[in-house]
Design an enzyme around this catalytic site. Structure first.
Site, PDB file in Angstrom:
ATOM      1  N   ARG A 182       0.835  -1.217   0.000  1.00 15.17           N
ATOM      2  CA  ARG A 182       0.000   0.000   0.000  1.00 15.17           C
ATOM      3  C   ARG A 182       0.864   1.259   0.000  1.00 15.17           C
ATOM      4  O   ARG A 182       0.469   2.281  -0.563  1.00 15.17           O
ATOM      5  CB  ARG A 182      -0.936  -0.004   1.212  1.00 15.17           C
ATOM      6  CG  ARG A 182      -2.111  -0.951   1.082  1.00 15.17           C
ATOM      7  CD  ARG A 182      -3.085  -0.792   2.226  1.00 15.17           C
ATOM      8  NE  ARG A 182      -4.308  -1.553   1.984  1.00 15.17           N
ATOM      9  CZ  ARG A 182      -5.367  -1.534   2.778  1.00 15.17           C
ATOM     10  NH1 ARG A 182      -5.343  -0.786   3.879  1.00 15.17           N
ATOM     11  NH2 ARG A 182      -6.433  -2.239   2.501  1.00 15.17           N
TER      12      ARG A 182
ATOM     13  N   LYS B 148     -19.820 -14.459   6.726  1.00 13.09           N
ATOM     14  CA  LYS B 148     -21.254 -14.230   6.921  1.00 13.09           C
ATOM     15  C   LYS B 148     -21.939 -13.727   5.655  1.00 13.09           C
ATOM     16  O   LYS B 148     -21.439 -12.829   4.983  1.00 13.09           O
ATOM     17  CB  LYS B 148     -21.476 -13.207   8.042  1.00 13.09           C
ATOM     18  CG  LYS B 148     -21.127 -13.713   9.430  1.00 13.09           C
ATOM     19  CD  LYS B 148     -21.507 -12.673  10.467  1.00 13.09           C
ATOM     20  CE  LYS B 148     -21.251 -13.171  11.873  1.00 13.09           C
ATOM     21  NZ  LYS B 148     -21.643 -12.155  12.888  1.00 13.09           N
TER      22      LYS B 148
ATOM     23  N   GLY C 149      -8.851  -7.337   0.136  1.00 16.86           N
ATOM     24  CA  GLY C 149      -9.063  -8.171   1.311  1.00 16.86           C
ATOM     25  C   GLY C 149      -8.304  -9.486   1.262  1.00 16.86           C
ATOM     26  O   GLY C 149      -7.179  -9.567   0.767  1.00 16.86           O
TER      27      GLY C 149
ATOM     28  N   GLY D 143     -13.081  -3.563   1.734  1.00 15.00           N
ATOM     29  CA  GLY D 143     -14.353  -2.964   2.130  1.00 15.00           C
ATOM     30  C   GLY D 143     -14.799  -1.880   1.182  1.00 15.00           C
ATOM     31  O   GLY D 143     -15.981  -1.770   0.825  1.00 15.00           O
TER      32      GLY D 143
END
Length: 417
Positions: free
Chosen positions: A35, A223, A375, A398
């Site tokens: 990054r 989830k 991610g 995200g």
């Protein structure tokens, strides 16, 4: 939106650059500085124009709720971070920035992120110099987009550059408050090179053109509830949605299949049923699974491949039949968006499914536009050596998902329009 491609002469001008240097680390040891390196083209472009560059980023989290009232001192924050094995102070990043710049420029560090010490450090900058300020999240007002904090930061500079895509879905003081104030004052705000690349590539996944069909999305993760909005958005856009990872067991349960002790997002079971009814053959689920009787790698644990999962076992990866099915679906694609591994790829025994997806996307080289949505997926493709086989690898998991969910809109992008 203005971009760094349109930068004016910046000699004598102080420029606030919001970067995303929230890099993987253990203590002060940084395991991946990708990054940081991704932001270097923007920083170099500013220095070439004579700018005095102020870099600001967060690194890790501060749980302010756990800090007792009256104890939110720097010492308390550092203590909490040490206890949780998190390096919250950004000073260790200075070395990596300097190395990524080729040691061509001195990188100064200010241990404060507001007040007179920071103001003096910014005022002391000369043309072509860099100052890294302390972690933005040392301020409790950062995540609340506190107007006074944003006003103080905006008052330090003459222009703003947003190059922190991984934070663009957060309406914080450093990502939204500062550029709002500068815009109102008639001062320029720009998109950095990293942001340009992210916005252009992910917009293509939102505004789907006929030549990009069939469009295949691949989703994994834990989830279903974490991905409801993105699933809803992709059902309307995609020709196929492949669902793997732990979330696939909730869909398999909704379809009446046995999932043994596999993770079940029970609160999302009804949603999964409705989703299957609405999407029909668009949704492609695993047809077999790698299972184990122990998630932890203990001696003597059983690992098998089955079509239906018995009690006492849990699914931890897709099986070979699913690998073949997924590969056949991916082979049809002219565009792919992938977010979420197919199994517990951190353990060698359960990497096959994720590697199979990587290999299927590799086969599309030159034939399709392929995006890895950051991610864990990005970590996996780097670990397995497939990063160069993607058209674009996002730096923000995200943020990339929220951009898909919100039809290309993010707070840290929209504020620059």
């Amino acid at each position: 939106m203005l971009t760094v491609k349109q930068l004016p002469d910046l000699h004598g001008k102080k420029v606030y650059v919001r970067v995303d240097f929230n890099v993987p680390h253990k203590g002060e040891v940084i395991s991946d500085d990708n990054r940081i390196r991704a932001a270097i083209p923007t920083i170099k472009a500013l220095l070439e124009k004579g700018a005095r560059v102020l870099l600001m980023s967060h690194l890790g989290k501060v749980d302010w709720k756990k800090l007792k009232k009256g104890e939110k001192t720097q010492e308390d924050i550092d203590g909490q971070m040490k206890k949780n094995n998190l390096c919250i102070a950004v000073e260790p990043l200075k070395k990596h920035i300097s190395e990524a710049m080729g040691h061509d420029v001195n990188v100064a560090f200010c241990p404060e992120n507001r007040g007179e010490a920071l103001k003096d450090a910014v005022d002391a900058l000369k043309d072509g110099e860099i100052l890294l300020a302390q972690n933005t999240r040392y301020q409790p007002g950062e995540e609340k987009n506190d107007p006074e904090l944003a006003k103080e930061w905006a008052g330090l500079v003459d222009a703003f550059v947003m190059d922190a895509f991984g934070s663009a879905h957060r309406a914080h003081a450093s990502t939204v408050g500062v550029p709002e104030i500068l815009k109102a004052e008639g001062k320029p705000v720009f998109l950095g090179f990293l942001m340009i690349k992210e916005v252009e590539n992910l917009t293509r996944c939102v505004e789907v053109k006929p030549e990009d069909r069939p469009y295949v999305a691949i989703l994994g993760g834990l989830k279903v509830s974490d991905k409801i909005k993105v699933i809803d958005a992709l059902i309307d856009k995609c020709d196929y949605i492949i669902i793997g990872g732990a979330m696939s067991y909730t869909f398999k349960k909704a379809r009446g299949e046995k999932i043994g002790s596999s993770f079940l997002d029970e609160a999302s079971l009804e949603y999964a049923k409705n989703c299957l009814e609405k999407a029909g053959d668009k949704i492609v689920l695993p047809v077999d699974s790698v299972i184990t009787d122990s998630f932890e790698p203990v001696e003597g644990r059983k690992i098998e491949v089955v079509d239906e999962i018995p009690e006492g076992f849990e699914g931890v990866d897709i099986g070979p039949k699913s690998e073949k099915l997924f590969a056949e679906t991916i082979a049809k694609a002219k565009m792919v968006f992938w977010n979420g591994p197919m199994g517990v790829f951190e353990q060698p025994e359960f990497q096959s499914g994720t590697k199979a997806v990587c290999e299927a996307i590799k086969e599309l080289d030159g034939k399709a536009f392929t995006v890895c949505g950051g991610g864990d997926s990005a970590a996996a493709i780097k670990q397995f050596g497939y990063k160069d086989n993607f058209s674009h690898v996002s730096t923000g998991g995200g943020a990339s998902l929220e951009m898909i969910e919100n039809e290309g809109h993010l707070p840290g992008v929209d504020v620059l329009r």
